[in-house]
Design a protein around this motif. Structure first.
Motif, mmCIF file in Angstrom:
data_model
loop_
_atom_site.group_PDB
_atom_site.id
_atom_site.type_symbol
_atom_site.label_atom_id
_atom_site.label_comp_id
_atom_site.label_asym_id
_atom_site.label_seq_id
_atom_site.Cartn_x
_atom_site.Cartn_y
_atom_site.Cartn_z
ATOM 1 N N ALA A 291 0.834 -1.206 0.000
ATOM 2 C CA ALA A 291 0.000 0.000 0.000
ATOM 3 C C ALA A 291 0.866 1.253 0.000
ATOM 4 C CB ALA A 291 -0.922 -0.001 1.223
ATOM 5 N N GLY A 292 1.964 1.212 0.784
ATOM 6 C CA GLY A 292 2.870 2.350 0.804
ATOM 7 C C GLY A 292 3.520 2.586 -0.545
ATOM 8 N N ASP A 293 3.917 1.482 -1.205
ATOM 9 C CA ASP A 293 4.506 1.597 -2.539
ATOM 10 C C ASP A 293 3.493 2.183 -3.516
ATOM 11 O OD1 ASP A 293 6.848 0.569 -1.605
ATOM 12 O OD2 ASP A 293 6.478 -1.474 -2.331
ATOM 13 N N ALA A 294 2.244 1.719 -3.413
ATOM 14 C CA ALA A 294 1.202 2.230 -4.301
ATOM 15 C C ALA A 294 0.949 3.704 -4.054
ATOM 16 C CB ALA A 294 -0.097 1.428 -4.108
ATOM 17 N N ASP A 295 0.936 4.107 -2.774
ATOM 18 C CA ASP A 295 0.747 5.519 -2.442
ATOM 19 C C ASP A 295 1.897 6.356 -2.993
ATOM 20 O OD1 ASP A 295 -1.581 4.880 -1.141
ATOM 21 O OD2 ASP A 295 -0.714 4.933 0.870
ATOM 22 N N ALA A 296 3.112 5.864 -2.826
ATOM 23 C CA ALA A 296 4.281 6.598 -3.317
ATOM 24 C C ALA A 296 4.237 6.732 -4.835
ATOM 25 C CB ALA A 296 5.570 5.897 -2.880
ATOM 26 N N GLU A 297 3.805 5.669 -5.522
ATOM 27 C CA GLU A 297 3.704 5.724 -6.977
ATOM 28 C C GLU A 297 2.635 6.715 -7.409
ATOM 29 O OE1 GLU A 297 3.030 1.775 -8.338
ATOM 30 O OE2 GLU A 297 5.003 1.033 -7.719
ATOM 31 N N ALA A 298 1.512 6.742 -6.688
ATOM 32 C CA ALA A 298 0.435 7.684 -7.012
ATOM 33 C C ALA A 298 0.907 9.120 -6.838
ATOM 34 C CB ALA A 298 -0.794 7.415 -6.146
ATOM 35 N N VAL A 299 1.651 9.379 -5.761
ATOM 36 C CA VAL A 299 2.180 10.723 -5.522
ATOM 37 C C VAL A 299 3.173 11.102 -6.622
ATOM 38 C CG1 VAL A 299 3.646 12.101 -3.997
ATOM 39 C CG2 VAL A 299 1.813 10.695 -3.031
ATOM 40 N N ALA A 300 4.065 10.171 -6.967
ATOM 41 C CA ALA A 300 5.051 10.454 -8.011
ATOM 42 C C ALA A 300 4.375 10.749 -9.340
ATOM 43 C CB ALA A 300 6.014 9.276 -8.152
ATOM 44 N N ARG A 301 3.338 9.980 -9.684
ATOM 45 C CA ARG A 301 2.612 10.227 -10.934
ATOM 46 C C ARG A 301 1.931 11.590 -10.899
ATOM 47 N NH1 ARG A 301 1.105 4.763 -10.423
ATOM 48 N NH2 ARG A 301 -0.916 5.393 -9.560
ATOM 49 N N ALA A 302 1.322 11.906 -9.757
ATOM 50 C CA ALA A 302 0.611 13.182 -9.641
ATOM 51 C C ALA A 302 1.566 14.365 -9.770
ATOM 52 C CB ALA A 302 -0.132 13.245 -8.313
ATOM 53 N N LEU A 303 2.803 14.187 -9.320
ATOM 54 C CA LEU A 303 3.774 15.277 -9.344
ATOM 55 C C LEU A 303 4.583 15.334 -10.635
ATOM 56 C CD1 LEU A 303 5.166 15.037 -5.704
ATOM 57 C CD2 LEU A 303 3.576 16.734 -6.612
ATOM 58 N N SER A 304 4.264 14.482 -11.596
ATOM 59 C CA SER A 304 5.067 14.397 -12.816
ATOM 60 C C SER A 304 4.685 15.424 -13.869
ATOM 61 C CB SER A 304 4.945 12.981 -13.416
ATOM 62 O OG SER A 304 3.600 12.741 -13.841
ATOM 63 N N SER A 305 3.810 16.358 -13.526
ATOM 64 C CA SER A 305 3.305 17.341 -14.491
ATOM 65 C C SER A 305 3.630 18.761 -14.022
ATOM 66 C CB SER A 305 1.785 17.182 -14.636
ATOM 67 O OG SER A 305 1.178 18.358 -15.124
ATOM 68 N N PRO A 306 4.263 19.583 -14.880
ATOM 69 C CA PRO A 306 4.491 20.981 -14.503
ATOM 70 C C PRO A 306 3.199 21.715 -14.160
ATOM 71 C CG PRO A 306 5.848 20.418 -16.394
ATOM 72 C CD PRO A 306 4.926 19.252 -16.162
ATOM 73 N N LEU A 307 2.135 21.411 -14.865
ATOM 74 C CA LEU A 307 0.863 22.072 -14.577
ATOM 75 C C LEU A 307 0.385 21.744 -13.170
ATOM 76 C CD1 LEU A 307 -1.575 23.758 -15.380
ATOM 77 C CD2 LEU A 307 -2.589 21.705 -16.388
ATOM 78 N N ARG A 308 0.500 20.494 -12.774
ATOM 79 C CA ARG A 308 0.046 20.120 -11.432
ATOM 80 C C ARG A 308 0.949 20.734 -10.354
ATOM 81 N NH1 ARG A 308 -1.904 15.219 -14.089
ATOM 82 N NH2 ARG A 308 -0.023 14.012 -13.684
ATOM 83 N N LEU A 309 2.234 20.876 -10.645
ATOM 84 C CA LEU A 309 3.107 21.568 -9.693
ATOM 85 C C LEU A 309 2.685 23.025 -9.536
ATOM 86 C CD1 LEU A 309 6.725 20.257 -10.449
ATOM 87 C CD2 LEU A 309 5.075 19.453 -8.751
ATOM 88 N N ARG A 310 2.274 23.639 -10.619
ATOM 89 C CA ARG A 310 1.824 25.034 -10.558
ATOM 90 C C ARG A 310 0.503 25.142 -9.784
ATOM 91 N NH1 ARG A 310 1.895 27.678 -16.304
ATOM 92 N NH2 ARG A 310 1.795 29.583 -15.031
ATOM 93 N N ILE A 311 -0.341 24.138 -9.920
ATOM 94 C CA ILE A 311 -1.587 24.119 -9.143
ATOM 95 C C ILE A 311 -1.261 24.076 -7.655
ATOM 96 C CG2 ILE A 311 -3.625 22.733 -8.579
ATOM 97 C CD1 ILE A 311 -3.631 21.828 -11.537
ATOM 98 N N LEU A 312 -0.334 23.211 -7.277
ATOM 99 C CA LEU A 312 0.054 23.116 -5.866
ATOM 100 C C LEU A 312 0.626 24.439 -5.363
ATOM 101 C CD1 LEU A 312 1.686 19.570 -5.765
ATOM 102 C CD2 LEU A 312 -0.531 20.246 -4.835
ATOM 103 N N ARG A 313 1.403 25.108 -6.192
ATOM 104 C CA ARG A 313 1.971 26.390 -5.789
ATOM 105 C C ARG A 313 0.851 27.406 -5.558
ATOM 106 N NH1 ARG A 313 6.832 28.674 -6.424
ATOM 107 N NH2 ARG A 313 7.443 26.672 -5.529
#
Length: 202
Positions: A38-60
């Motif tokens: 489950a931890g590996d799956a969570d880490a993979e989901a986070v990594a995928r979510a953070l793989s986009s410049p647009l999504r990083l800008r949303i977080l900012r």
């Protein structure tokens, strides 16, 4: 005869206790393995979510203020439907959290989102390239005269390299820990330190 039965009973009890311990150990190992998956799956989901410049800008944009899907779409000039996909991706990964529902100017139901801070230390493959791509997007439309840039070459031994990293890290941590100024304006800071193809002359 009674003594023999007592010995046999004690042996059965010992075997039962040992079996119980073995079963409990197996359950614990299975639970640990499941948690690790489950931890590996969570880490993979986070990594995928953070793989986009647009999504990083949303977080900012959601770091200091909670913003709705509509507000984010307008700020980043993105179709609201596309923005909703990115917002849900970040929320599903635990990187955005919904604030209480509010009503917009026309009474429409709106859900503002706020960054959770989980992305700060999350491991992301090729993070340096991703951050630089994000920075290039953020600089579009910014007056070059408003951008402070320092570029220098250094030749450092391992001790001094560690010292530089520690001092820069401490400085960033100091300003981050202060929190946002109530009367402050938004700025973005990117620090880049990389090996330079500049060996000593022969």
């Amino acid at each position: 005869m009674t003594h023999a039965r007592d010995v046999a009973s004690a042996a059965r009890n010992a075997d039962a206790a040992e079996n119980a311990r073995a079963a409990e150990s197996a359950r614990a190992a299975a639970n640990a393995a499941e948690n690790a998956r489950a931890g590996d799956a969570d880490a993979e989901a986070v990594a995928r979510a953070l793989s986009s410049p647009l999504r990083l800008r949303i977080l900012r944009l959601c770091a200091f203020d909670a913003r709705t899907n509509k507000e984010l779409a307008e700020l980043l000039d993105v179709n609201p439907g596309t923005m909703l996909h990115h917002v849900r991706t970040l929320a599903d990964a635990g990187l955005l959290a919904a604030d209480p529902v509010r009503r917009g100017t026309r009474g429409a139901r709106e859900v503002p989102y706020r960054a959770t801070g989980l992305s700060w230390n999350a491991p992301v493959p090729a993070a340096s390239v991703l951050i630089l791509d994000t920075m290039r997007e953020q600089l579009v439309g910014v007056d070059p005269e408003d951008v402070d840039v320092t570029w220098m070459g250094l030749r450092l031994n391992p001790v001094h390299l560690d010292e530089l990293r520690e001092r820069l890290g401490a400085l960033f941590e100091e300003f981050t820990s202060r929190g946002p100024d109530a009367d402050g304006e938004a700025y973005s800071l990117v620090s880049v330190l990389h090996p330079d193809l500049n060996p000593p002359a022969a």
